[in-house]
Design a protein around this motif. Sequence first.
Motif, mmCIF file in Angstrom:
data_model
loop_
_atom_site.group_PDB
_atom_site.id
_atom_site.type_symbol
_atom_site.label_atom_id
_atom_site.label_comp_id
_atom_site.label_asym_id
_atom_site.label_seq_id
_atom_site.Cartn_x
_atom_site.Cartn_y
_atom_site.Cartn_z
ATOM 1 N N ASN A 247 0.828 -1.216 0.000
ATOM 2 C CA ASN A 247 0.000 0.000 0.000
ATOM 3 C C ASN A 247 0.859 1.261 0.000
ATOM 4 O OD1 ASN A 247 -2.864 -1.146 0.400
ATOM 5 N ND2 ASN A 247 -1.713 -2.122 2.045
ATOM 6 N N ASN A 248 1.879 1.257 -0.828
ATOM 7 C CA ASN A 248 2.855 2.343 -0.842
ATOM 8 C C ASN A 248 2.724 3.267 -2.049
ATOM 9 O OD1 ASN A 248 3.618 0.427 -2.679
ATOM 10 N ND2 ASN A 248 5.717 0.215 -1.954
ATOM 11 N N ARG A 249 1.617 3.184 -2.768
ATOM 12 C CA ARG A 249 1.368 4.077 -3.896
ATOM 13 C C ARG A 249 -0.084 4.540 -3.856
ATOM 14 N NH1 ARG A 249 6.050 3.364 -3.830
ATOM 15 N NH2 ARG A 249 7.500 2.969 -5.557
ATOM 16 N N MET A 250 -0.298 5.787 -4.286
ATOM 17 C CA MET A 250 -1.644 6.324 -4.435
ATOM 18 C C MET A 250 -1.692 7.141 -5.720
ATOM 19 S SD MET A 250 -3.458 7.333 -0.819
ATOM 20 C CE MET A 250 -2.391 8.699 -0.459
ATOM 21 N N ASP A 251 -2.527 6.699 -6.644
ATOM 22 C CA ASP A 251 -2.703 7.415 -7.902
ATOM 23 C C ASP A 251 -3.664 8.580 -7.691
ATOM 24 O OD1 ASP A 251 -1.055 5.604 -9.253
ATOM 25 O OD2 ASP A 251 -2.730 4.236 -9.596
ATOM 26 N N LEU A 252 -3.280 9.731 -8.174
ATOM 27 C CA LEU A 252 -4.094 10.939 -8.042
ATOM 28 C C LEU A 252 -5.076 10.993 -9.205
ATOM 29 C CD1 LEU A 252 -4.455 13.338 -6.203
ATOM 30 C CD2 LEU A 252 -2.685 14.546 -7.469
ATOM 31 N N LEU A 253 -6.337 10.674 -8.933
ATOM 32 C CA LEU A 253 -7.350 10.611 -9.985
ATOM 33 C C LEU A 253 -7.873 11.988 -10.364
ATOM 34 C CD1 LEU A 253 -9.355 7.486 -8.741
ATOM 35 C CD2 LEU A 253 -7.417 7.572 -10.318
ATOM 36 N N SER A 254 -8.149 12.822 -9.388
ATOM 37 C CA SER A 254 -8.659 14.165 -9.680
ATOM 38 C C SER A 254 -8.282 15.104 -8.550
ATOM 39 C CB SER A 254 -10.179 14.148 -9.870
ATOM 40 O OG SER A 254 -10.830 13.819 -8.662
ATOM 41 N N LYS A 295 -5.234 19.693 -14.112
ATOM 42 C CA LYS A 295 -4.734 18.628 -14.975
ATOM 43 C C LYS A 295 -3.227 18.436 -14.849
ATOM 44 C CE LYS A 295 -8.846 17.984 -16.574
ATOM 45 N NZ LYS A 295 -9.612 16.781 -16.136
ATOM 46 N N ARG A 296 -2.561 19.315 -14.144
ATOM 47 C CA ARG A 296 -1.120 19.193 -13.946
ATOM 48 C C ARG A 296 -0.825 18.884 -12.478
ATOM 49 N NH1 ARG A 296 1.556 24.191 -17.478
ATOM 50 N NH2 ARG A 296 0.684 23.573 -19.502
ATOM 51 N N GLY A 297 0.367 18.389 -12.262
ATOM 52 C CA GLY A 297 0.752 18.051 -10.893
ATOM 53 C C GLY A 297 0.026 16.840 -10.348
ATOM 54 N N LEU A 298 -0.254 15.858 -11.206
ATOM 55 C CA LEU A 298 -0.984 14.659 -10.797
ATOM 56 C C LEU A 298 -0.063 13.443 -10.711
ATOM 57 C CD1 LEU A 298 -4.246 15.063 -12.912
ATOM 58 C CD2 LEU A 298 -3.774 15.880 -10.596
ATOM 59 N N THR A 299 1.177 13.657 -10.333
ATOM 60 C CA THR A 299 2.109 12.544 -10.171
ATOM 61 C C THR A 299 1.669 11.657 -9.004
ATOM 62 O OG1 THR A 299 3.892 13.970 -10.961
ATOM 63 C CG2 THR A 299 4.529 11.941 -9.844
ATOM 64 N N PRO A 300 1.721 10.340 -9.145
ATOM 65 C CA PRO A 300 1.290 9.455 -8.046
ATOM 66 C C PRO A 300 2.076 9.695 -6.759
ATOM 67 C CG PRO A 300 1.506 8.216 -10.087
ATOM 68 C CD PRO A 300 2.064 9.583 -10.358
ATOM 69 N N PHE A 301 1.408 9.443 -5.647
ATOM 70 C CA PHE A 301 2.034 9.573 -4.336
ATOM 71 C C PHE A 301 2.852 8.321 -4.029
ATOM 72 C CE2 PHE A 301 -1.187 12.786 -3.980
ATOM 73 C CZ PHE A 301 -0.666 13.727 -3.100
#
Length: 327
Positions: A247-254, A295-301
């Motif tokens: 659980n070490n990644r989080m995708d930024l959907l919106s 729409k920018r700055g949505l790099t995954p956590f």
Amino acid sequence: MASDFAMTIPAELESSLRLKTVHHFVTQRPWLDLYGINVRPVAPFGSVSRKPYVDTALIHRCLPDELLFEVFARMSPYDLGKASCVCRKWKYTIRNPVFWRNACLKAWQLSGVVENYKILQSRYEGSWRKMWLLRPRIRIDGLYVSRNTYIRAGVAEWKITNPVHIVCYYRYMRFFPSGRFIYKNSSQKIKDVAKIMNFRAAKADCVFTGHYTLSEDKVEAAVLYPGLRPTVLRIRLRLRGTTAGANNRMDLLSLVTSGMNDNEVNGHDEDILGVVEGWQDDETHNPDVPAVSHKRGLTPFVFVPFEEVETSVLNLPVEKMDYYVPG
């Protein structure tokens, strides 16, 4: 009667005849004596053995099983995973469901005890350890960091006619089991931000608090920016891991910012997520603050434990790491 016939033996045959009388020395192989011998394994914790067995390890002879159980009960699940690699006895001891039950009930305390027991029986065959490894959960022993970079045009000076600059900034999120989280958007490195990511941070640190909910692997979060024109930041995330249970990644959907009126802010200071529940992406309650879907700055956590904030590669400057692939 003497024979006048004589036969000479070649030298090659003489050497081969001598080899027949040479004794060959076979190298001893003592490990072959172990074949067919059953080695007694270490009995699991709590099992009843017919014959008494004395553990040769000094720590097991000096430390009773009851004290060893108490030590493991005070360790985090990730430390338990490391301790299970020490020896076979610790491995079987750590498989006790008591350790994993406490960890699961703390990680999903927002769901309630009754709901957690229902999920345990219906999806994970009554195994708390299996539930801990397979069920999506938000980690609270570190920070989730999103590293974003973009190129900005500079001002022409001297002989440089088309200068460009690489700008790097970070999004930081720290979650708590109670349903609250801390958010910060800054250009500071993680080793400097980790010290102020708490509820005691000053206003000058620009650390904001919000609320979140977890449903399966989807995370809904909202944080309020106070001021003359209150703005709410709505975040939708998808939780995942590079390995089972990580659980070490989080995708930024919106990532949506919207305006709020003063009545909503004053009446719901504690639970801002409940105010914006059901809002559309283009919905705003303040005409002066339009709704913007970024729409920018949505790099995954990427998750960074607290013990690794000083040595993380995210501390590298842009000169050494211009782009980071979270994986």
